[in-house]
Scaffold this active site. Structure first.
Site, mmCIF file in Angstrom:
data_model
loop_
_atom_site.group_PDB
_atom_site.id
_atom_site.type_symbol
_atom_site.label_atom_id
_atom_site.label_comp_id
_atom_site.label_asym_id
_atom_site.label_seq_id
_atom_site.Cartn_x
_atom_site.Cartn_y
_atom_site.Cartn_z
ATOM 1 N N ASP A 163 0.400 4.011 1.479
ATOM 2 C CA ASP A 163 0.551 4.589 2.812
ATOM 3 C C ASP A 163 1.697 3.942 3.582
ATOM 4 O O ASP A 163 2.444 4.628 4.297
ATOM 5 C CB ASP A 163 -0.757 4.462 3.602
ATOM 6 C CG ASP A 163 -1.285 3.023 3.667
ATOM 7 O OD1 ASP A 163 -0.920 2.212 2.787
ATOM 8 O OD2 ASP A 163 -2.065 2.721 4.579
ATOM 9 N N GLY B 82 0.812 -1.210 0.000
ATOM 10 C CA GLY B 82 0.000 0.000 0.000
ATOM 11 C C GLY B 82 0.845 1.258 0.000
ATOM 12 O O GLY B 82 1.903 1.314 0.644
#
Length: 254
Positions: free
Chosen positions: A109, A107
């Site tokens: 993030d 991901g």
């Protein structure tokens, strides 16, 4: 000035950086179908409240784990900032190695968190991000992303417990005064809160044992502050890890 957008599954953070420091930060609920025009109206009102204008922005960087939102966020930057945004995961150089089997599956993030933590803290790191999911990731001394752990987030656990058990109420998250609950609500709060403290402590200990090295533990995310003072497993609580990482990505690619 730079508009940095960090979009999670539950909340989205919009932050303004003037090249030296953060000017303002705002959070909103993530709504995948929100249009660029709706974002602009909302941001214009917040800008006005802080004596700012959208016209002062000339750059944008986006990190999102919600693919269907990226189109509208990109249009927001193009239409109202007059700038082509940098989007994490789309031909943006992060400058750190990603040492996992399938780097494309990590991901945005988590990778940005690794970079944001690496530029602020020395040595090998464990980065805990408490959001919709709880991620616990390992960052090597050279900033490399070494992989990590994904567990259900604390809010998700509370909602699942309420949804699956007909007689259990939905409860507010808080640190209970006692470990042993004296009623249903306090029992749930204790189980969820101290259960997650135990999760963090146990996984941090197992990572350190597996890595066989001293590691600094950084906690970030909207819920991280809930655990401050509740465990010695976390060395620093830092809410700016992700946005710091976004600014660093922008600097490396601008």
């Amino acid at each position: 000035m730079l508009l940095a957008i960090e979009q999670g599954n539950t909340n989205s953070l919009f932050a303004i950086h003037d090249g030296t420091s953060w000017i303002a930060q705002w959070r909103s609920a993530t709504e995948p179908n929100r249009t660029a025009d709706e974002y602009a109206v909302w941001l214009s009102q917040l800008f006005a409240m802080n004596g700012l204008s959208l016209k002062t922005l000339d750059a944008c960087i986006i990190s999102s784990v919600v693919p269907q939102s990226i189109f509208n966020l990109r249009n927001l930057s193009r239409r109202y900032l007059g700038a082509e945004p940098m989007v994490i995961g789309e031909n943006v150089e992060l400058g750190i190695p990603i040492r996992v089997g399938k780097p494309s599956e990590v991901g945005a993030d988590r990778v940005v968190n690794a970079l944001g933590a690496h530029v602020a803290y020395p040595g090998p790191l464990i980065v805990i991000d408490s959001g919709t999911a709880t991620t616990i990731d390992v960052v090597a001394a050279d900033g490399g992303f070494e992989g990590g752990i994904i567990a259900p987030g604390i809010h998700l656990s509370v909602e699942a417990l309420h949804a699956a058990a007909a007689k259990l109420p939905r409860v507010a998250l808080r640190r209970p005064n006692h470990i042993i609950g004296r009623d249903t609500v306090s029992s749930i709060q204790s189980g969820v809160f101290w259960g997650y403290v135990g999760l963090i402590e146990g996984l941090v200990a197992r990572i350190r044992q597996e890595r066989q090295e001293a590691m600094t533990v950084i906690a970030t995310g909207g819920i991280a502050a809930l655990f401050q003072g509740a465990t010695d497993a976390i060395d620093y609580f830092d809410p700016d890890v992700t946005v710091r990482g976004l600014v660093e990505v922008y600097r490396r690619n601008a």
